[in-house]
Enzyme design. Structure first.
Site, PDB file in Angstrom:
ATOM      1  N   GLU A 121      56.757  32.695 123.128  1.00 17.44           N
ATOM      2  CA  GLU A 121      57.327  32.329 121.838  1.00 17.44           C
ATOM      3  C   GLU A 121      57.909  33.566 121.161  1.00 17.44           C
ATOM      4  O   GLU A 121      57.797  34.686 121.662  1.00 17.44           O
ATOM      5  CB  GLU A 121      56.258  31.664 120.953  1.00 17.44           C
ATOM      6  CG  GLU A 121      55.757  30.341 121.527  1.00 17.44           C
ATOM      7  CD  GLU A 121      54.767  29.645 120.643  1.00 17.44           C
ATOM      8  OE1 GLU A 121      54.281  30.265 119.674  1.00 17.44           O
ATOM      9  OE2 GLU A 121      54.457  28.468 120.896  1.00 17.44           O
ATOM     10  N   HIS A 244      59.022  28.410 108.433  1.00 12.46           N
ATOM     11  CA  HIS A 244      59.297  28.098 109.833  1.00 12.46           C
ATOM     12  C   HIS A 244      60.772  27.745 109.955  1.00 12.46           C
ATOM     13  O   HIS A 244      61.291  26.943 109.180  1.00 12.46           O
ATOM     14  CB  HIS A 244      58.434  26.934 110.314  1.00 12.46           C
ATOM     15  CG  HIS A 244      58.380  26.839 111.805  1.00 12.46           C
ATOM     16  ND1 HIS A 244      59.441  26.394 112.547  1.00 12.46           N
ATOM     17  CD2 HIS A 244      57.396  27.148 112.696  1.00 12.46           C
ATOM     18  CE1 HIS A 244      59.125  26.428 113.834  1.00 12.46           C
ATOM     19  NE2 HIS A 244      57.883  26.887 113.952  1.00 12.46           N
ATOM     20  N   ARG A 290      60.307  35.100 113.214  1.00 15.10           N
ATOM     21  CA  ARG A 290      60.616  33.904 112.439  1.00 15.10           C
ATOM     22  C   ARG A 290      61.377  34.184 111.146  1.00 15.10           C
ATOM     23  O   ARG A 290      62.223  33.391 110.733  1.00 15.10           O
ATOM     24  CB  ARG A 290      59.321  33.155 112.107  1.00 15.10           C
ATOM     25  CG  ARG A 290      58.741  32.425 113.298  1.00 15.10           C
ATOM     26  CD  ARG A 290      57.460  31.721 112.935  1.00 15.10           C
ATOM     27  NE  ARG A 290      56.979  30.931 114.069  1.00 15.10           N
ATOM     28  CZ  ARG A 290      55.831  30.265 114.066  1.00 15.10           C
ATOM     29  NH1 ARG A 290      55.049  30.304 113.008  1.00 15.10           N
ATOM     30  NH2 ARG A 290      55.472  29.563 115.135  1.00 15.10           N
ATOM     31  N   HIS A 351      55.799  27.348 105.754  1.00 16.51           N
ATOM     32  CA  HIS A 351      54.964  27.037 106.918  1.00 16.51           C
ATOM     33  C   HIS A 351      53.614  27.740 106.917  1.00 16.51           C
ATOM     34  O   HIS A 351      52.603  27.133 107.254  1.00 16.51           O
ATOM     35  CB  HIS A 351      55.734  27.421 108.181  1.00 16.51           C
ATOM     36  CG  HIS A 351      54.998  27.153 109.455  1.00 16.51           C
ATOM     37  ND1 HIS A 351      54.563  25.886 109.816  1.00 16.51           N
ATOM     38  CD2 HIS A 351      54.624  27.973 110.477  1.00 16.51           C
ATOM     39  CE1 HIS A 351      53.957  25.943 110.983  1.00 16.51           C
ATOM     40  NE2 HIS A 351      53.968  27.191 111.402  1.00 16.51           N
ATOM     41  N   ARG A 386      53.929  36.701 110.286  1.00 17.43           N
ATOM     42  CA  ARG A 386      53.022  36.282 111.348  1.00 17.43           C
ATOM     43  C   ARG A 386      53.786  36.051 112.645  1.00 17.43           C
ATOM     44  O   ARG A 386      54.814  35.377 112.659  1.00 17.43           O
ATOM     45  CB  ARG A 386      52.318  34.981 110.959  1.00 17.43           C
ATOM     46  CG  ARG A 386      51.414  34.427 112.053  1.00 17.43           C
ATOM     47  CD  ARG A 386      50.728  33.162 111.607  1.00 17.43           C
ATOM     48  NE  ARG A 386      51.633  32.041 111.549  1.00 17.43           N
ATOM     49  CZ  ARG A 386      51.853  31.180 112.540  1.00 17.43           C
ATOM     50  NH1 ARG A 386      51.253  31.351 113.709  1.00 17.43           N
ATOM     51  NH2 ARG A 386      52.670  30.164 112.390  1.00 17.43           N
TER      52      ARG A 386
END
Length: 536
Positions: A121, A244, A290, A351, A386
């Site tokens: 990811e 997100h 992100r 998110h 994060r």
């Protein structure tokens, strides 16, 4: 309102996701544990987590690599000791979860041996994400709650809101302050009950419900952060709220997240005309951190006046998509979108709360007896952003650490003296005949947080937000003092407190870093520091 019951337990766990249930299971051998859930056990964020859990299982991967990737994603603001601790503890935490029954996807290697299928990811330099198709959180949650429900030392209460923590200072007791328990609201009986507990663990998740558009379930209203703040605990890095990049854009698909693993397996972002834009933004393209991807989508939407961008995995074989993303495929198909043949409309949404209640590596807060684990806590792991699939990992690792610490105190220290706790006093409040006030304030708060304290910020927007939140906070506090409580009132009281902490933290950071991007301070400072706020 009815006068509530009294409960006496060794450990009260507020929250029933991966963090809360892991801690309860680790402690139940030695202690009587109560777990309260605002709704049903499964209704927290864990159940809806799609992507997976990061840990080093591949022989070509290393803990040092996991650490460095996390530090890079955190934009220079991670606490290295917290990152190192988490990465080192990751595999043991996952192996414990597997022994409890969690079933992660496997594959057969070239030698015919079975091994875990690891995906990749955003932000990760290796494949290190264990997953259960695209419903990892569901697998984790169901595994843990099945174990918890069967354990004789774990009492589960569903349909309970935590109202406030009870501390010795609040009761006017002399000596050192510590937590003594909490008041909890039985939603069905509409009664406030008193829990006597020498150890209280906040596992309440994040606060993304403070924003108009969020991927979070309805229970994510910042309760633990607000309660800890009112009890005197400092918070840190509240300005870093992760948006997100890819939530499904559809009027019938509120809160439906499209996992980062889609991009990890080759999905690309496209403008309405079909052209890609992420290669123009970052050398990792769709696998950039992100914050970069979310800002790029937000920028393209505003530049083009478009309602959404598009996430496209239709170039992959249909069988591959069916196998790896069955939940997403089915949900999109129900809405008339065949992801094997067409792109998916997406928008960013709030998110993940990267900041929270300050703790040490044992999950302990500044208030003796009070612990915070999971998304509610600031451990230093995430820094300014994060990294994908470090969240469920943090829940497991710090739940285990907090359980070890509580166990050492509980088992090896002499029992704390029993303290009489006063029952909840609602003798001076009445039923509200103006519920519209709550509904109006709720909508106003979430809308101005989205408009003024969202993906892109300015000094003027933050000042506007602060003026509005101060007015709302005073109005809600007066309403709370005058009228009987309800779920919406309790959540609104907590959300407005968390909103103020987010705004004040954002105003204190005079730079752009990670998830905090401000047009008035676009530069990045050379010596970053966490933003710490204290109620003292």
């Amino acid at each position: 309102m009815n006068q509530g019951l009294e409960h006496h337990v060794d450990v009260l766990v507020i929250g029933s996701g991966a963090a809360g249930l892991t801690l309860a299971l680790k402690l139940a051998k030695h202690a009587k544990v109560m777990v309260i859930a605002k709704s049903q056990l499964k209704d927290g964020s864990t159940y809806y987590a799609q992507g997976g859990i990061a840990a080093v299982f591949d022989e070509h991967d290393t803990i040092d690599s996991h650490v460095e990737d996390t530090l890079v994603a955190g934009a220079g603001l991670c606490d290295r000791a917290a990152v190192q601790f988490t990465a080192q503890e990751a595999r043991a935490a996952l192996e414990w979860l597997i022994r409890k029954g969690a079933d992660f996807d496997t594959e057969t290697d070239e030698a015919g041996q079975s091994r875990y299928h690891l995906t990749r990811e955003g932000g990760h330099s290796h494949r290190r994400i264990l997953h259960a198709a695209d419903a990892t959180g569901k697998e984790v949650q169901q595994t843990l709650q099945q174990q918890a429900r069967q354990h004789p030392n774990i009492q589960v209460l569903e349909g309970y809101n935590a109202v406030d923590l009870i501390t010795s200072t609040k009761l006017g007791h002399a000596g050192d302050n510590r937590v003594l328990g909490a008041y909890i609201w039985n939603r069905k009986a509409e009664a406030v009950e008193t829990v006597h507990a020498p150890y209280v663990v906040l596992a309440t998740g994040g606060a993304s419900k403070v924003y108009q558009y969020t991927s979070n379930p309805d229970v994510a209203s910042g309760d633990g952060i607000a309660m800890a703040w009112r009890a005197g605990c400092p918070v840190a890095n509240m300005e870093f709220n992760q948006f997100h990049p890819t939530c499904l854009y559809h009027p019938q698909a509120k809160n439906f997240l499209l996992t980062e693993a889609l991009r990890g397996e080759g999905a690309v972002l496209r403008r309405p005309d079909g052209s890609r834009f992420m290669p123009e933004i970052h050398d990792r393209a769709e696998l950039a951190p992100r914050d970069v991807v979310a800002r790029a989508i937000d920028y393209e939407m505003k530049r083009l006046g478009a309602d959404c961008m598009y996430l496209d995995i239709s170039h992959k074989p249909a069988d591959f998509i069916h196998k790896h993303f069955p939940t997403i495929y089915q949900r999109c198909l129900e809405l008339g979108i065949d992801i094997t043949a067409e792109p998916i409309p997406v928008v960013p949404a709030a998110h993940y709360t990267c900041g929270g209640v300050m703790t040490d590596l044992d999950g302990a807060t500044r208030l003796p007896g009070l612990y915070a684990i999971g998304e509610v806590a600031y451990t230093g792991l995430h820094g300014a952003n994060r990294m994908a699939s470090n969240s469920l990992l943090e829940c497991l690792v710090f739940a285990r650490a907090a359980a070890r610490h509580i166990e050492s105190e509980f088992v090896h220290r002499s029992p704390l003296p029993k303290v009489a706790l006063p029952p909840w006093d609602d003798s001076r409040v009445v039923n509200s005949d103006e519920q519209v006030v709550i509904a109006h304030n709720w909508h106003e708060l979430r809308l101005f947080m989205w408009d003024y304290v969202g993906i892109v910020r300015t000094d003027k927007r933050l000042q506007r937000a602060l003026r509005r939140v101060e007015m709302l906070k005073a109005e809600i506090q007066q309403y709370y003092a005058d009228f009987q409580i309800s779920n919406d009132l309790l959540e609104l009281r907590n959300l407005v407190q968390v909103a103020e902490l987010i705004i004040r933290s954002a105003m204190a950071r005079k730079e752009s870093r990670g998830l905090h991007f401000t047009l008035d301070h676009p530069e990045t400072l050379s010596e970053p520091q966490p933003t710490m706020l204290s109620p003292d």
